[in-house]
Design a protein around this motif. Structure first.
Motif, mmCIF file in Angstrom:
data_model
loop_
_atom_site.group_PDB
_atom_site.id
_atom_site.type_symbol
_atom_site.label_atom_id
_atom_site.label_comp_id
_atom_site.label_asym_id
_atom_site.label_seq_id
_atom_site.Cartn_x
_atom_site.Cartn_y
_atom_site.Cartn_z
ATOM 1 N N UNK A 35 33.661 38.586 39.133
ATOM 2 C CA UNK A 35 32.795 39.448 39.804
ATOM 3 C C UNK A 35 32.675 38.575 40.907
ATOM 4 N N UNK A 36 32.665 39.004 42.301
ATOM 5 C CA UNK A 36 32.177 38.273 43.431
ATOM 6 C C UNK A 36 30.656 38.061 43.619
ATOM 7 N N UNK A 37 30.258 37.314 44.013
ATOM 8 C CA UNK A 37 28.667 36.982 44.453
ATOM 9 C C UNK A 37 28.326 38.364 44.971
ATOM 10 N N UNK A 38 27.161 38.703 44.740
ATOM 11 C CA UNK A 38 26.463 39.892 45.553
ATOM 12 C C UNK A 38 26.980 41.114 45.081
ATOM 13 N N UNK A 39 27.966 41.318 44.191
ATOM 14 C CA UNK A 39 28.277 42.668 43.617
ATOM 15 C C UNK A 39 27.822 42.768 42.053
ATOM 16 N N UNK A 40 27.602 44.085 41.882
ATOM 17 C CA UNK A 40 27.387 44.279 40.464
ATOM 18 C C UNK A 40 28.215 44.283 39.573
ATOM 19 N N UNK A 41 27.800 44.096 38.292
ATOM 20 C CA UNK A 41 28.673 43.918 37.162
ATOM 21 C C UNK A 41 29.300 45.202 36.825
ATOM 22 N N UNK A 42 30.520 45.105 36.584
ATOM 23 C CA UNK A 42 31.108 46.585 36.327
ATOM 24 C C UNK A 42 30.943 46.761 34.517
ATOM 25 N N UNK A 43 31.307 48.142 34.363
ATOM 26 C CA UNK A 43 31.521 48.192 32.731
ATOM 27 C C UNK A 43 32.537 47.299 32.246
ATOM 28 N N UNK A 44 32.165 46.893 31.026
ATOM 29 C CA UNK A 44 33.368 45.994 30.240
ATOM 30 C C UNK A 44 34.459 47.071 29.839
ATOM 31 N N UNK A 45 34.162 48.299 29.752
ATOM 32 C CA UNK A 45 35.068 49.176 29.188
ATOM 33 C C UNK A 45 36.072 49.558 30.217
ATOM 34 N N UNK A 46 35.970 49.449 31.531
ATOM 35 C CA UNK A 46 36.768 49.821 32.581
ATOM 36 C C UNK A 46 37.688 48.433 32.887
ATOM 37 N N UNK A 47 37.354 47.227 32.348
ATOM 38 C CA UNK A 47 38.048 46.205 32.827
ATOM 39 C C UNK A 47 39.243 45.927 31.728
ATOM 40 N N UNK A 48 40.199 45.740 32.300
ATOM 41 C CA UNK A 48 41.350 45.462 31.374
ATOM 42 C C UNK A 48 41.689 43.887 31.110
ATOM 43 N N UNK A 49 41.795 43.302 30.205
ATOM 44 C CA UNK A 49 42.163 42.249 29.876
ATOM 45 C C UNK A 49 43.632 41.990 30.261
ATOM 46 N N UNK A 50 43.749 40.666 30.810
ATOM 47 C CA UNK A 50 45.206 40.266 31.289
ATOM 48 C C UNK A 50 46.123 39.821 30.037
ATOM 49 N N UNK A 51 45.661 39.620 28.953
ATOM 50 C CA UNK A 51 46.280 39.134 27.821
ATOM 51 C C UNK A 51 46.331 40.065 26.820
#
Length: 146
Positions: A35-51
Motif C-alpha cells: 500500500x502506498x504511503x498516505x493511502x488507507x489499507x484495503x480489505x484483505x479479502x479483496x487482495x489477491x495473492x500472486x502465488x
C-alpha cells in the motif's frame, strides 16, 4: 537461574516467530499487500495473492508491516508445526518481546501493542512491525547479546 532461563526461552520464541514469518514470506506461502504511503489499507479479502495458495496476512506500507495478528500468528504456528517446531508463548508475551526488542514500528498511545488502523472504512487492530525486523542483521545482533 529459572527467571534467566525463562527470559532466554521467551526471547528465542520471538526470534523463532520472526524467522518463521520471514520463511513464510520468502516461500510465498503468505503475502503482504503493498500500500502506498498516505493511502488507507484495503480489505484483505479483496487482495489477491500472486502465488497460488498463498494467504494474505497483512499490508506493507513503506517500512512498516501491518499484520492481522491472529491470522499471522496462526500461519506461523501452522508452519512451525509442519517443521516440527512450536512457539511456547502467549500472544501477549510475544508482543512484549517484540516491543522490548525494538521490533515494533508503532505502539498505541495507551501503550497497547496492537494499534488501530482504518481498513476499508472501519477501525481494526493490527500489529505494526518494523520491516527490518525480518532482516538477517537484526537476528545476528540478538544472537551476539547471548
Amino acid at each position: 537461574a529459572y527467571s534467566q532461563a525463562e527470559a532466554i526461552g521467551e526471547e528465542s520464541a520471538a526470534l523463532a516467530f520472526l524467522r518463521a514469518l520471514r520463511a513464510l514470506l520468502d516461500s510465498r506461502r503468505v503475502e503482504l499487500a503493498t500500500v502506498d504511503e498516505g493511502h488507507g489499507l484495503p480489505d484483505l479479502a479483496g487482495c489477491t495473492p500472486s502465488a497460488p495458495g498463498a494467504v494474505m496476512i497483512g499490508w506493507r506500507q513503506g517500512e512498516v508491516l501491518y499484520l492481522q495478528p491472529d491470522l499471522a500468528l496462526a500461519e506461523v504456528k501452522r508452519w512451525q508445526s509442519s517443521q516440527g517446531m512450536r512457539i511456547d508463548i502467549t500472544k501477549r508475551g510475544l508482543y512484549a518481546q517484540l516491543r522490548d526488542g525494538g521490533r515494533l514500528a508503532k505502539v498505541d498511545p495507551e501503550g497497547k501493542t496492537e494499534i488501530k488502523k482504518w481498513v476499508s472504512g472501519r477501525a481494526q487492530r493490527v500489529l505494526a512491525l518494523r520491516a527490518d525486523a525480518l532482516s538477517d542483521g537484526g537476528e545476528d545482533e540478538d544472537a551476539a547479546q547471548f
